[in-house]
Write an enzyme that holds these catalytic residues in place. Structure first.
Site, PDB file in Angstrom:
ATOM      1  CG  HIS A   1      -2.006   1.012   1.148  1.00  0.00           C
ATOM      2  ND1 HIS A   1      -2.220   1.930   2.139  1.00  0.00           N
ATOM      3  CD2 HIS A   1      -2.918   1.298   0.186  1.00  0.00           C
ATOM      4  CE1 HIS A   1      -3.219   2.729   1.800  1.00  0.00           C
ATOM      5  NE2 HIS A   1      -3.662   2.369   0.635  1.00  0.00           N
TER       6      HIS A   1
ATOM      7  NE  ARG B   1      -5.226   3.814  -3.397  1.00  0.00           N
ATOM      8  CZ  ARG B   1      -4.598   4.421  -4.379  1.00  0.00           C
ATOM      9  NH1 ARG B   1      -4.474   5.742  -4.370  1.00  0.00           N
ATOM     10  NH2 ARG B   1      -4.085   3.736  -5.381  1.00  0.00           N
TER      11      ARG B   1
ATOM     12  NE  ARG C   1     -10.704   1.139  -2.052  1.00  0.00           N
ATOM     13  CZ  ARG C   1      -9.419   0.874  -2.305  1.00  0.00           C
ATOM     14  NH1 ARG C   1      -9.110   0.033  -3.279  1.00  0.00           N
ATOM     15  NH2 ARG C   1      -8.463   1.460  -1.619  1.00  0.00           N
TER      16      ARG C   1
ATOM     17  CD  GLU D   1     -10.682  -5.475  -4.558  1.00  0.00           C
ATOM     18  OE1 GLU D   1      -9.550  -4.982  -4.667  1.00  0.00           O
ATOM     19  OE2 GLU D   1     -11.577  -4.964  -3.864  1.00  0.00           O
TER      20      GLU D   1
ATOM     21  CG  ASN E   1      -2.667  -2.830  -7.640  1.00  0.00           C
ATOM     22  OD1 ASN E   1      -2.135  -2.924  -8.742  1.00  0.00           O
ATOM     23  ND2 ASN E   1      -2.885  -1.654  -7.074  1.00  0.00           N
ATOM     24  CG  ASP E   2      -6.123  -6.594  -3.286  1.00  0.00           C
ATOM     25  OD1 ASP E   2      -5.063  -7.006  -2.806  1.00  0.00           O
ATOM     26  OD2 ASP E   2      -6.846  -5.765  -2.716  1.00  0.00           O
TER      27      ASP E   2
ATOM     28  NE  ARG F   1      -2.223  -5.660  -3.044  1.00  0.00           N
ATOM     29  CZ  ARG F   1      -2.349  -4.372  -2.814  1.00  0.00           C
ATOM     30  NH1 ARG F   1      -1.388  -3.552  -3.144  1.00  0.00           N
ATOM     31  NH2 ARG F   1      -3.439  -3.899  -2.250  1.00  0.00           N
TER      32      ARG F   1
ATOM     33  CB  CYS G   1      -8.932   1.661 -10.265  1.00  0.00           C
ATOM     34  SG  CYS G   1      -9.682   0.449  -9.184  1.00  0.00           S
TER      35      CYS G   1
END
Length: 755
Positions: free
Chosen positions: A361, A468, A504, A602, A625-626, A636, A673
């Site tokens: 993150h 976020r 989100r 995700e 990403n996830d 990750r 995204c």
């Protein structure tokens, strides 16, 4: 053997430096395995040879004199094979090489195990015996296990020793990590440590010895008073034995010997008080930990606790408010978004973290802020470099310490090239993201901080694809109220109006934890996170969506997005809560419209339910990403497996194609995204797949737009067809980069100075 293994590892962990580490290893292994010899050979980084660095049993004057190349001699053969060699008669082996200086001609049995750290053979651990015998399976397994456990300790001790030498001589050195955010930063290391951790107190010299001594005495007095007050307050609740612990603490603090040890270090070595105190207390902790009596070993925890208490007072006295220097490069063991936010933005120019990966993150936040970052610099003894001149190379993943003038000139030239490239791309801000044959793509930005807003608008963002909302939660010591959230959301919505802003809902868990709402789990990425948390706490969810909708009054540019959706039931449960909040607000007199509701894809289960989800949602957005993390089973944020995480993995690309096909079949627009959308090559593949919207950090937006404006849609689709059938990520990446280079877009990938 297990007890011996633990004992050796524990002793080694208490050693001050590399020579002490090696001395403990050779003495204790020889003793435990009842051999006549134990030796350690370590790799010399300059020559690549393996040098005898410590021995118990061979001639001591051979230390530093015996050098073996990989493949040379038995030790070199262990290196070349990367596995143990176990012989009953070493002399008869064809690779045997005799060194008269060692005096090893009388030893027959040989067992050597490689010491491997991050796939590199750091050295070889060897035991030898006079009689002709083969070491049994248990002995071999013990040495292999010990070598594996000691590898990280030896690597860290090596790095610390190198750095200490470099610091005294002010010579260049460097440490490698993972390239997490592109760019170059030249500045001074500013160390961030947990303020009550003895093991991570930065190495720091004091300017005024008398002031530092006074600070130390004040902290001792404050800690003594605090312990006394706690003991008195709990007197009626504790047993007699438990109460004596507080008396023991005070007696230790009253011990003149302990205080004089600390004062001597401050006077003689000019150490700052926190560092002097930490060194002394850790030495006492280590003494207790290595005692054979279990009662005294247990007292080590008490000594450590006392050390932490005094350390907290030292920091309280010393750092009421930290002053960050110009050109701050933030360095820590595990940085967080909250730590980054504490540094004035105009002073922060780079980020280095011992833990984490390019997709953790804090790395994503660094990219969003346009900060060069290197993550996973595991061997960096970071507590020793506070205030030192450093260079962060976010392209190669390297941290340079004490850079010389030639190195600085090289990197200053790269910084200048970066600025020139940015200027050349600035003209695209007012132009559409459109291919040369007229295919239009919507480019959005990922935001979380108000600092992102101005940069996003200046670079031509067409809205926000991901806001976020957890960032305001991370920066507080409690849940923000509904009104506090409304004000934050209103500011974002106003800044981008009339462009859409996709918010989100709270996405905590995994590598994003709230200090005031701790989630302790064995496997947090597969646990209670995202929508799972907020559906279990509807009071948190309702307050947040009410605040979002209140903030949208009169603007009507809000879109709400749900994270970590694994099935239709979660979408329906969330929709019911949002519709309830909407009705309540209408009843309270708010003139608002029901915002579009979207789902983040995700997790793998959502990939196979995209059609159903798309039929019940207003839009689909892929969190690549996830999704990559879960498809490849790679944490990750774990630097040990960071090389396995690859957004261009064939399985990931095929899943992304399947998602967009299914969403479009349901008549639903789909965006993405994740970080892949912000990579020029990744953006080409996503547009070729049919993605309607790409959302990325503002820093990457001009590069992606310039790339799209240089290609034809048909060419992108041919590139996609070429790579989608490839069998590994490296081949795909190579093909995509070759295509970009063929278009003359080398500068899009990285400045000319970076090869």
């Amino acid at each position: 053997m297990l007890g011996s293994l633990r004992s050796i590892v524990q002793e080694v962990n208490t050693a001050r430096d590399l020579p002490a580490v090696l001395k403990i290893i050779v003495q204790r292994v020889r003793e435990v395995m009842h051999t006549r010899v134990c030796s350690v050979y370590l790799r010399d980084k300059q020559s690549g040879n393996y040098v005898l660095m410590a021995t118990d049993g061979l001639h001591s004057n051979a230390v530093g004199q015996v050098h073996l190349a990989p493949g040379e001699g038995l030790v070199g053969s262990v290196v070349a094979r990367e596995e143990p060699i176990n012989l009953d008669m070493a002399k008869s082996h064809p690779a045997f090489q005799y060194f008269p200086a060692t005096g090893e001609e009388r030893f027959c049995a040989f067992l050597g195990a490689p010491i491997i750290h991050h796939r590199t053979v750091l050295g070889v651990l060897v035991v030898q015996q006079e009689q002709q015998r083969r070491f049994d399976e248990g002995e071999e397994a013990f040495l292999v296990t010990l070598s594996a456990q000691l590898a990280g300790v030896i690597a860290h001790a090596e790095a610390t020793g190198v750095l200490a030498t470099m610091r005294k001589q002010r010579r260049e050195t460097h440490f490698s990590g993972i390239a997490a955010s592109p760019g170059v930063a030249i500045g001074h290391a500013c160390i961030v440590t947990p303020q009550a951790n003895l093991a991570t107190v930065p190495y720091c010299l004091c300017l005024d010895v008398d002031s530092e001594l006074a600070l130390f005495q004040q902290a001792l007095s404050a800690a003594r008073e605090e312990i006394h007050q706690v003991g008195e307050r709990l007197k009626g609740e504790l047993s007699r034995e438990e109460s004596t612990l507080f008396d023991a603490y005070i007696s230790i603090l009253d011990d003149d010997v302990l205080a004089s040890e600390v004062c001597d270090r401050i006077r003689q070595q000019q150490l700052c008080a926190p560092r002097a105190w930490a060194e002394v207390m850790l030495e006492h902790v280590r003494r207790f930990e290595t005692m054979s009596d279990s009662y005294f070993r247990d007292r080590a925890a008490d000594v450590r606790d006392l050390g932490v208490r005094v350390l907290a007072h030292l920091y309280q006295q010393q750092q009421s408010e930290r002053n960050y220097p110009e050109n701050t490069i933030l360095v820590g063991e595990e940085l967080t978004a909250a730590v980054l936010a504490e540094v004035p933005r105009q002073k922060l120019i780079g980020v280095v973290s011992v833990k984490g990966s390019a997709n953790s993150h804090v790395a994503i936040i660094a990219r969003a802020m346009g900060l060069p970052a290197v993550m996973g610099v595991q061997d960096l003894p970071y507590e020793t470099i506070d205030g030192i001149s450093v260079v962060v190379d976010g392209y190669r993943g390297v941290l340079h310490i004490h850079p010389g003038e030639a190195l600085k000139r090289h990197y200053n030239a790269i910084v200048a090239e970066e600025r020139e490239l940015t200027r050349n791309l600035d003209h695209t801000a007012s132009l559409p993201a459109e291919t040369t044959d007229g295919h239009r793509v919507c480019l959005l930005v990922n935001t979380g901080l108000m600092a992102d807003v101005v940069r996003s608008r200046e670079r031509g963002a067409e809205g926000v694809g991901l806001f976020r909302t957890e960032v305001p939660f991370l920066l507080r010591d409690r849940f923000p109220s509904e009104e506090e959230q409304r004000e934050i959301y209103r500011e974002q919505l106003e800044c981008f109006a009339p462009l859409p802003v996709t918010m989100r809902t709270l996405d905590i868990g995994g590598d994003k934890s709230l200090a005031y709402f701790p989630i302790e789990e064995t496997n947090p990425f597969l646990g209670w996170r995202g929508i799972r948390v907020t559906l279990d706490h509807p009071e948190i969810f309702l307050a947040q969506v009410r605040a979002m909708m209140k903030a949208s009054q009169g603007l009507d540019n809000l879109r709400i997005m749900l994270p970590m959706i694994s099935g239709l039931s979660e979408l329906e449960a969330a929709r019911k809560l949002i519709e309830r909040a909407y009705r309540e607000l209408l009843e309270e007199g708010y003139a608002i419209n029901m915002p579009p509701l979207g789902v983040m894809v995700e997790v793998p289960s959502a990939v196979y339910q995209v059609r159903e989800l798309a039929e019940h949602a207003d839009f689909i957005s892929v969190g690549s990403n996830d999704l990559t993390q879960y498809l490849l089973a790679v944490d990750r944020s774990n630097s040990r497996v960071a090389n396995i995480y690859h957004a261009l993995h064939p399985a990931v690309l095929r899943a992304l194609q399947e998602i967009v096909n299914a969403a479009h079949a349901a008549g639903t627009r789909v965006g993405i995204c994740g970080e892949l959308a912000g990579e020029p090559g990744g953006a080409l593949l996503l547009v070729a797949m049919g993605y309607d919207m790409l959302s990325m950090n503002a820093t990457n937006l001009p590069r992606v737009k310039a790339t799209l404006r240089a290609v034809q849609q048909a060419d992108m689709q041919r590139l996609l067809q070429q790579v989608i059938c490839m069998d590994c990520a490296e081949k795909i990446e190579s093909a995509v980069n070759a295509y970009l280079l063929s278009l003359g877009l080398k500068g899009i990938l990285h400045p000319p100075g970076i090869q």
